[in-house]
Design a protein around this motif. Structure first.
Motif, PDB file in Angstrom:
ATOM      1  N   ILE A 168       0.858  -1.198   0.000  1.00  0.00           N
ATOM      2  CA  ILE A 168       0.000   0.000   0.000  1.00  0.00           C
ATOM      3  C   ILE A 168       0.887   1.238   0.000  1.00  0.00           C
ATOM      4  O   ILE A 168       1.820   1.327   0.802  1.00  0.00           O
ATOM      5  N   GLN A 169       0.599   2.174  -0.895  1.00  0.00           N
ATOM      6  CA  GLN A 169       1.258   3.485  -0.778  1.00  0.00           C
ATOM      7  C   GLN A 169       0.182   4.563  -0.595  1.00  0.00           C
ATOM      8  O   GLN A 169      -0.198   4.851   0.527  1.00  0.00           O
ATOM      9  N   CYS A 170      -0.378   5.095  -1.673  1.00  0.00           N
ATOM     10  CA  CYS A 170      -1.403   6.132  -1.471  1.00  0.00           C
ATOM     11  C   CYS A 170      -2.682   5.524  -0.903  1.00  0.00           C
ATOM     12  O   CYS A 170      -3.474   6.207  -0.282  1.00  0.00           O
ATOM     13  N   GLY A 171      -2.913   4.252  -1.143  1.00  0.00           N
ATOM     14  CA  GLY A 171      -4.062   3.563  -0.560  1.00  0.00           C
ATOM     15  C   GLY A 171      -5.353   3.672  -1.359  1.00  0.00           C
ATOM     16  O   GLY A 171      -6.368   3.096  -0.961  1.00  0.00           O
ATOM     17  N   PHE A 172      -5.317   4.367  -2.497  1.00  0.00           N
ATOM     18  CA  PHE A 172      -6.561   4.557  -3.260  1.00  0.00           C
ATOM     19  C   PHE A 172      -7.121   3.221  -3.762  1.00  0.00           C
ATOM     20  O   PHE A 172      -8.325   2.985  -3.735  1.00  0.00           O
ATOM     21  N   CYS A 173      -6.209   2.356  -4.198  1.00  0.00           N
ATOM     22  CA  CYS A 173      -6.669   1.081  -4.769  1.00  0.00           C
ATOM     23  C   CYS A 173      -6.943   0.025  -3.697  1.00  0.00           C
ATOM     24  O   CYS A 173      -7.531  -1.011  -3.988  1.00  0.00           O
ATOM     25  N   CYS A 227      -3.280  -0.885  -9.527  1.00  0.00           N
ATOM     26  CA  CYS A 227      -2.565  -0.054  -8.563  1.00  0.00           C
ATOM     27  C   CYS A 227      -1.584   0.810  -9.336  1.00  0.00           C
ATOM     28  O   CYS A 227      -0.789   0.288 -10.111  1.00  0.00           O
ATOM     29  N   ARG A 228      -1.652   2.103  -9.132  1.00  0.00           N
ATOM     30  CA  ARG A 228      -0.803   3.024  -9.896  1.00  0.00           C
ATOM     31  C   ARG A 228       0.534   3.259  -9.214  1.00  0.00           C
ATOM     32  O   ARG A 228       1.435   3.826  -9.800  1.00  0.00           O
ATOM     33  N   CYS A 229       0.672   2.924  -7.907  1.00  0.00           N
ATOM     34  CA  CYS A 229       1.945   3.318  -7.279  1.00  0.00           C
ATOM     35  C   CYS A 229       2.748   2.216  -6.602  1.00  0.00           C
ATOM     36  O   CYS A 229       3.958   2.324  -6.541  1.00  0.00           O
ATOM     37  N   THR A 230       2.122   1.162  -6.101  1.00  0.00           N
ATOM     38  CA  THR A 230       2.918   0.223  -5.294  1.00  0.00           C
ATOM     39  C   THR A 230       3.760  -0.725  -6.138  1.00  0.00           C
ATOM     40  O   THR A 230       4.886  -1.035  -5.788  1.00  0.00           O
TER      41      THR A 230
HETATM   42  S1  FES Z   1      -1.367   2.240  -3.515  1.00  0.00           S
HETATM   43 FE1  FES Z   1      -1.689   3.994  -4.723  1.00  0.00          FE
HETATM   44  S2  FES Z   1      -2.912   3.228  -6.361  1.00  0.00           S
HETATM   45 FE2  FES Z   1      -2.332   1.479  -5.282  1.00  0.00          FE
END
Ligand code: FES
Ligand SMILES: Cc1cc2nc3c(=O)[nH]c(=O)nc-3n(C[C@H](O)[C@H](O)[C@H](O)COP(=O)(O)OP(=O)(O)OC[C@H]3O[C@@H](n4cnc5c(N)ncnc54)[C@H](O)[C@@H]3O)c2cc1C
Ligand code: FES
Length: 486
Positions: free
Chosen positions: A111-116, A148-151
């Protein structure tokens, strides 16, 4: 004001007077302020909006079958009489601890930004609740519709592997038989280890006492037929709020399977994912169940129906192309009148069908024949993408000699095509380089691809040639010499 739509939302009884065509994503976020469910693409492509939908199943003791679905394409009217679980309902109201799914996602830095993250947690929880038996590959397939766009997916896969290691020992087997019934012990085991809260054990009885039948019946007199809604709510979401809707899921016959001596009848309302669980198909055509993972993603397959894939009339509908090769005949129903149309004659032109006003597709009838099956698809990415060209082959052989063949292709004409000339040409032949050459040449005369965003006409012609070769190589590895055809 009409009768409300009644269902269970997380641990509470709920009712709503919103239009039945309101998507559940909007109901949750705007009406109920349950904003843990995220809004991304609104087209079924990202999985951020995933929720669980639980339906009563089983004739005797009531049990609930849960599936992860995309709430952006789920009409509220189809939630009637069911259990809707948003991410908020996956933890008990007073819980301080994370569920094992959440714990592993956090523990592995998935998890990074947590949106997904709510979408991943819901999809994985749905997999644990609904799958007949767990496997790493199965769990990864269950989140193939979550972006997921960031992890990065490596940590998510590590979280999944660790989760299955931890829970594997308590698996009691989720599904039983071909009816999609759930083993009640399975749910109890998942509650015991905290995957879902205790209130899940009370839901079956509570659903049974919901009074919904009167409304359901009156609604089936509406005009726009909604099956899985995965096309309707992508193409015309605004119009869905202006029309009378008729939900095919409220017609029990639409979800039935009938096995006769020579025919298998599949209700047109069966969701595509369920095809993998039908024993008759699993035993006789195991490749069909395997290839289903190439169609869309699990949450889409959990909603999109067999009939919807046909009536949608996409020239590259994957399941439609499979059914053409399997020799499907359609049973169309209007009131008491029933007529049969072979699937290949149902498509009259681009998005034009032999379907009369007021008729619905009721049954998809398959002959019970022994044969080998192959499906091939070329798309820009493996999941959640429609094909540039797809093709399916069903071939019955005695020894090396082909007795009967049906080969179909999509993306090479305005409609999905049964390639009847090459199918006939193969019959009675022993497959060898000469026959293959003839068939590949003949196929080019049967198709009329056009250049578009999915490829030029020339590219699509080449793709079909390669896909036909892939069928032959897969089904007759001894007779096809790859080096001749490179
Ligand atoms: S944790 Fe940022 S989109 Fe998946
Ligand atoms: C993200 C995403 C990815 C996808 N990927 C793929 C893919 O890889 N391969 C693929 O083949 N498709 C793919 N699709 C398309 C998907 O398969 C179709 O949307 C689906 O098959 C439509 O079925 P449905 O039950 O949801 O139909 P609905 O959206 O409910 O209905 C579609 C149309 O058919 C009519 N209809 C439905 N059932 C009947 C019936 N029994 N009788 C009469 N009329 C009926 C409806 O009135 C409507 O006009 C994808 C869709 C999405 C959103
Ligand atoms: S918002 Fe992207 S799948 Fe629903």
């Amino acid at each position: 004001m009409g009768r409300p739509i009644r269902f269970i939302l997380n641990d509470e009884s709920a009712e709503s007077h919103l239009h039945p065509g309101t998507v559940v994503l909007d109901f949750l976020r705007r009406d109920r302020r349950l904003t843990g469910t995220k809004e991304g693409c609104r087209e079924g492509d990202c999985g951020a909006c995933a929720v669980l939908l639980g339906e009563l199943t089983g004739d005797g003791q009531p049990v609930v079958r849960y599936r992860a679905v995309n709430s952006c394409l789920l009409p509220l009217g189809d939630v009637e009489g069911k259990h809707l679980v948003s991410i908020e309902g996956i933890n008990a109201a007073d819980a301080v601890a994370l569920t094992p799914v959440q714990e592993k996602m956090v523990g592995h830095g998935a998890i990074q930004c947590g949106f997904c993250t709510p979408g991943f947690v819901v999809s994985l929880t749905g997999y644990l609740l609904g799958a007949g038996s767990w496997s790493f590959e199965g769990a990864v397939d269950a989140v193939a519709g979550n972006i997921c766009r960031c992890t990065g997916y490596a940590s998510i896969k590590r979280a999944i592997a660790d989760l299955l290691d931890q829970l594997g020992g308590m698996q009691v087997g989720g599904l039983q038989g071909d009816t999609g019934t759930v083993n009640p012990e399975h749910l109890r085991a998942l509650v015991a280890c905290g995957v879902v809260p205790e209130y899940f054990l009370t839901v079956a009885e509570r659903l049974r006492s919901l009074k919904v039948s009167e409304r359901r019946q009156s609604r089936s007199a509406g005009r726009c037929l909604v099956a899985g809604g995965t096309d309707l709510f992508v193409q015309r979401p605004g119009r869905m709020l202006e029309q009378e809707l008729s939900f095919l899921s409220s017609v029990p016959e639409m979800g039935e399977i009938r096995v006769e001596k020579k025919r298998l009848l599949l209700g047109a309302g069966i969701p595509m994912e369920r095809v993998r669980e039908i024993p008759e198909l699993k035993d006789r055509l195991p490749e069909l169940a395997d290839e289903m993972s190439l169609i869309a993603s699990a949450p889409i397959r959990n909603r999109a129906t067999l009939g919807g894939n046909i009536v949608n009339a996409s020239p590259i509908g994957d399941f439609t192309v499979m059914l053409l090769a399997l020799g499907a005949v359609l049973q169309l129903k209007k009131g008491q009148a029933v007529r049969e149309v072979p699937l290949e004659r149902f498509f009259l032109g681009y998005k034009q069908l032999d379907l009369k006003p007021g008729e619905r597709l009721q049954w998809i009838v398959l002959p019970r024949e022994e044969g080998r099956f192959s499906f091939e698809k070329v798309a820009r990415r493996r999941h959640l993408d429609i094909a540039s060209v797809n093709s399916a082959a069903w071939i019955a052989a005695r020894g090396d000699r082909i007795v009967k063949a049906r080969i179909a292709a999509g993306g090479v004409a305005p409609v999905p095509l049964l390639l009847s000339r090459i199918s006939a040409c193969l019959e009675g032949q022993e497959l060898g380089d000469e026959v293959i050459e003839r068939v590949l040449d003949l196929a080019q005369g049967e198709i009329a691809p056009i250049s578009d965003v999915r490829g030029s006409e020339r590219y699509k012609r080449l793709l079909l040639r390669q896909l036909l070769l892939a069928h032959f190589q897969k089904l007759f590895p001894e007779q096809v010499h790859a080096e001749v055809w490179v």
